[in-house]
Write a protein that holds these residues in place. Structure first.
Motif, PDB file in Angstrom:
ATOM      1  N   THR A  14       0.829  -1.211   0.000  1.00 36.86           N
ATOM      2  CA  THR A  14       0.000   0.000   0.000  1.00 36.86           C
ATOM      3  C   THR A  14       0.861   1.258   0.000  1.00 36.86           C
ATOM      4  OG1 THR A  14      -1.686  -1.187   1.274  1.00 36.86           O
ATOM      5  CG2 THR A  14      -1.844   1.200   1.228  1.00 36.86           C
ATOM      6  N   ILE A  15       1.833   1.300   0.911  1.00 39.16           N
ATOM      7  CA  ILE A  15       2.663   2.511   1.038  1.00 39.16           C
ATOM      8  C   ILE A  15       3.527   2.712  -0.203  1.00 39.16           C
ATOM      9  CG2 ILE A  15       4.490   3.632   2.369  1.00 39.16           C
ATOM     10  CD1 ILE A  15       3.404   2.201   4.857  1.00 39.16           C
ATOM     11  N   THR A  16       4.107   1.631  -0.746  1.00 36.43           N
ATOM     12  CA  THR A  16       4.967   1.793  -1.922  1.00 36.43           C
ATOM     13  C   THR A  16       4.161   2.231  -3.140  1.00 36.43           C
ATOM     14  OG1 THR A  16       4.850  -0.593  -2.340  1.00 36.43           O
ATOM     15  CG2 THR A  16       6.809   0.234  -1.201  1.00 36.43           C
ATOM     16  N   ALA A  17       2.915   1.779  -3.241  1.00 35.44           N
ATOM     17  CA  ALA A  17       2.063   2.232  -4.351  1.00 35.44           C
ATOM     18  C   ALA A  17       1.815   3.739  -4.229  1.00 35.44           C
ATOM     19  CB  ALA A  17       0.744   1.464  -4.349  1.00 35.44           C
ATOM     20  N   GLU A  18       1.535   4.203  -3.008  1.00 36.24           N
ATOM     21  CA  GLU A  18       1.336   5.646  -2.784  1.00 36.24           C
ATOM     22  C   GLU A  18       2.607   6.424  -3.134  1.00 36.24           C
ATOM     23  OE1 GLU A  18       0.036   6.490   1.206  1.00 36.24           O
ATOM     24  OE2 GLU A  18      -1.628   5.079   1.080  1.00 36.24           O
ATOM     25  N   ILE A  19       3.764   5.902  -2.688  1.00 38.78           N
ATOM     26  CA  ILE A  19       5.040   6.584  -2.951  1.00 38.78           C
ATOM     27  C   ILE A  19       5.286   6.680  -4.453  1.00 38.78           C
ATOM     28  CG2 ILE A  19       7.555   6.375  -2.732  1.00 38.78           C
ATOM     29  CD1 ILE A  19       7.086   5.182   0.065  1.00 38.78           C
ATOM     30  N   THR A  20       5.050   5.578  -5.176  1.00 36.47           N
ATOM     31  CA  THR A  20       5.275   5.567  -6.624  1.00 36.47           C
ATOM     32  C   THR A  20       4.407   6.617  -7.296  1.00 36.47           C
ATOM     33  OG1 THR A  20       5.772   3.203  -6.528  1.00 36.47           O
ATOM     34  CG2 THR A  20       5.242   4.107  -8.685  1.00 36.47           C
ATOM     35  N   ASN A  21       3.151   6.705  -6.873  1.00 33.08           N
ATOM     36  CA  ASN A  21       2.227   7.698  -7.428  1.00 33.08           C
ATOM     37  C   ASN A  21       2.732   9.115  -7.153  1.00 33.08           C
ATOM     38  OD1 ASN A  21      -0.013   9.001  -8.470  1.00 33.08           O
ATOM     39  ND2 ASN A  21      -1.263   8.645  -6.646  1.00 33.08           N
ATOM     40  N   LYS A  22       3.179   9.356  -5.940  1.00 30.69           N
ATOM     41  CA  LYS A  22       3.639  10.703  -5.560  1.00 30.69           C
ATOM     42  C   LYS A  22       4.940  11.074  -6.262  1.00 30.69           C
ATOM     43  CE  LYS A  22       1.306  10.707  -1.112  1.00 30.69           C
ATOM     44  NZ  LYS A  22       1.428  10.622   0.349  1.00 30.69           N
ATOM     45  N   ILE A  23       5.850  10.092  -6.427  1.00 30.17           N
ATOM     46  CA  ILE A  23       7.112  10.364  -7.120  1.00 30.17           C
ATOM     47  C   ILE A  23       6.835  10.789  -8.554  1.00 30.17           C
ATOM     48  CG2 ILE A  23       9.185   9.244  -8.069  1.00 30.17           C
ATOM     49  CD1 ILE A  23       9.409   7.687  -5.453  1.00 30.17           C
ATOM     50  N   GLY A  24       5.847  10.168  -9.163  1.00 28.52           N
ATOM     51  CA  GLY A  24       5.474  10.543 -10.534  1.00 28.52           C
ATOM     52  C   GLY A  24       4.892  11.951 -10.616  1.00 28.52           C
ATOM     53  N   ARG A  25       4.287  12.431  -9.540  1.00 30.94           N
ATOM     54  CA  ARG A  25       3.666  13.765  -9.539  1.00 30.94           C
ATOM     55  C   ARG A  25       4.664  14.874  -9.211  1.00 30.94           C
ATOM     56  NH1 ARG A  25      -0.553  12.856  -5.279  1.00 30.94           N
ATOM     57  NH2 ARG A  25      -0.436  15.109  -5.114  1.00 30.94           N
ATOM     58  N   ILE A  26       5.776  14.571  -8.535  1.00 33.54           N
ATOM     59  CA  ILE A  26       6.706  15.605  -8.068  1.00 33.54           C
ATOM     60  C   ILE A  26       7.167  16.538  -9.186  1.00 33.54           C
ATOM     61  CG2 ILE A  26       9.048  15.975  -7.131  1.00 33.54           C
ATOM     62  CD1 ILE A  26       8.526  13.702  -5.183  1.00 33.54           C
ATOM     63  N   PRO A  27       7.655  16.027 -10.336  1.00 34.57           N
ATOM     64  CA  PRO A  27       8.152  16.951 -11.372  1.00 34.57           C
ATOM     65  C   PRO A  27       7.065  17.866 -11.963  1.00 34.57           C
ATOM     66  CG  PRO A  27       8.954  14.715 -11.765  1.00 34.57           C
ATOM     67  CD  PRO A  27       7.930  14.637 -10.689  1.00 34.57           C
ATOM     68  N   LYS A  28       5.788  17.456 -11.835  1.00 33.19           N
ATOM     69  CA  LYS A  28       4.701  18.235 -12.440  1.00 33.19           C
ATOM     70  C   LYS A  28       4.223  19.381 -11.556  1.00 33.19           C
ATOM     71  CE  LYS A  28       3.210  14.018 -14.692  1.00 33.19           C
ATOM     72  NZ  LYS A  28       2.297  12.894 -14.604  1.00 33.19           N
ATOM     73  N   LEU A  29       4.594  19.339 -10.283  1.00 35.68           N
ATOM     74  CA  LEU A  29       4.124  20.367  -9.354  1.00 35.68           C
ATOM     75  C   LEU A  29       5.159  21.474  -9.204  1.00 35.68           C
ATOM     76  CD1 LEU A  29       2.690  18.032  -6.574  1.00 35.68           C
ATOM     77  CD2 LEU A  29       1.402  19.243  -8.326  1.00 35.68           C
ATOM     78  N   SER A  30       4.774  22.537  -8.517  1.00 36.51           N
ATOM     79  CA  SER A  30       5.730  23.618  -8.258  1.00 36.51           C
ATOM     80  C   SER A  30       5.407  24.268  -6.911  1.00 36.51           C
ATOM     81  CB  SER A  30       5.660  24.667  -9.377  1.00 36.51           C
ATOM     82  OG  SER A  30       4.368  25.237  -9.414  1.00 36.51           O
ATOM     83  N   GLY A  31       6.386  25.022  -6.409  1.00 39.76           N
ATOM     84  CA  GLY A  31       6.189  25.814  -5.206  1.00 39.76           C
ATOM     85  C   GLY A  31       6.036  24.993  -3.943  1.00 39.76           C
ATOM     86  N   GLU A  32       5.181  25.517  -3.059  1.00 41.23           N
ATOM     87  CA  GLU A  32       4.962  24.926  -1.740  1.00 41.23           C
ATOM     88  C   GLU A  32       4.361  23.530  -1.841  1.00 41.23           C
ATOM     89  OE1 GLU A  32       5.208  24.572   2.267  1.00 41.23           O
ATOM     90  OE2 GLU A  32       6.029  26.203   1.066  1.00 41.23           O
ATOM     91  N   GLU A  33       3.481  23.337  -2.797  1.00 42.56           N
ATOM     92  CA  GLU A  33       2.831  22.041  -2.966  1.00 42.56           C
ATOM     93  C   GLU A  33       3.877  20.961  -3.268  1.00 42.56           C
ATOM     94  OE1 GLU A  33      -0.902  20.109  -5.487  1.00 42.56           O
ATOM     95  OE2 GLU A  33      -0.153  22.104  -6.011  1.00 42.56           O
ATOM     96  N   LYS A  34       4.828  21.312  -4.134  1.00 39.92           N
ATOM     97  CA  LYS A  34       5.900  20.376  -4.482  1.00 39.92           C
ATOM     98  C   LYS A  34       6.782  20.077  -3.263  1.00 39.92           C
ATOM     99  CE  LYS A  34       8.098  20.026  -8.558  1.00 39.92           C
ATOM    100  NZ  LYS A  34       8.873  20.421  -9.713  1.00 39.92           N
ATOM    101  N   THR A  35       7.123  21.104  -2.508  1.00 35.24           N
ATOM    102  CA  THR A  35       7.949  20.934  -1.321  1.00 35.24           C
ATOM    103  C   THR A  35       7.267  20.020  -0.317  1.00 35.24           C
ATOM    104  OG1 THR A  35       8.823  23.157  -1.647  1.00 35.24           O
ATOM    105  CG2 THR A  35       9.187  22.168   0.501  1.00 35.24           C
TER     106      THR A  35
END
Length: 195
Positions: A14-35
């Motif tokens: 469960t946790i690794t699936a969440e991490i994989t999803n979030k890692i994929g989103r990191i480059p697409k975000l910016s600012g405070e949300e990304k941090t």
């Protein structure tokens, strides 16, 4: 005990699936949300590390007959964890590059001056490298000359020691000659007295 291991496996999945999803989103975000997302992923990776430690402890408690199967599963989870950490690191580097570009900007004039500065520094580095190489060569040659001098000194020492031994031998022979000469002189004097 294996039921605990399986519960840890479910949590891991469960946790690794969440991490994989979030890692994929990191480059697409910016600012405070990304941090915030980066911090969140970092925290979840720590949770996964703790889960792996718990799984490792559980495997040690499992009977030896079943342990090999659980060890191989644990090993694959650890490999998956390493891959996640590498992916996270890559996404953070991409994030750092974006922040750097935002701070520095994409000014073409400064890019040319940076290039000129970089070329100048490269030249200086190459000159320093050549000087270091020359210095190293001199040190090697000096070491060779020193070794030759030491070899010559050793050879000279041996010659001096052999000469000293010969002189001692000659001294002994001279002493014996003098001794025999004295004895001979005494005998000659005694014979002349008897005659």
């Amino acid at each position: 005990m294996s039921s605990d291991f399986e519960a840890y496996e479910q949590d891991f999945g469960t946790i690794t699936a969440e991490i994989t999803n979030k890692i994929g989103r990191i480059p697409k975000l910016s600012g405070e949300e990304k941090t915030q997302l980066v911090l969140n992923v970092d925290k979840q990776l720590e949770e996964v590390r703790e889960l792996l430690e718990q799984m490792d402890l559980e495997v040690r408690e499992i009977p030896i007959q079943s342990r090999a199967m659980y060890n191989s599963r644990l090993k694959s989870y650890k490999q998956e964890m390493e891959k996640l950490e590498k992916d996270f690191k890559r996404s953070r580097i991409a994030y750092s590059d974006e922040v750097r570009n935002e701070l520095l900007g994409d000014d073409a004039g400064s890019s040319e001056s940076q290039r000129a500065h970089l070329l100048d520094n490269t030249e200086k580095l190459e000159r320093s490298s050549r000087r270091l190489e020359a210095g190293y060569q001199i040190a090697v040659e000096t070491e060779q000359v020193g070794q030759e001098i030491l070899a010559n000194l050793h050879s000279d020492r041996e010659k001096i020691q052999r000469a000293r031994e010969r002189v001692r031998s000659y001294d002994c022979q001279v002493f014996l000659c003098m001794y025999y000469c004295r004895i001979y002189n005494k005998q000659q004097q005694q014979q002349t007295l008897f005659i």
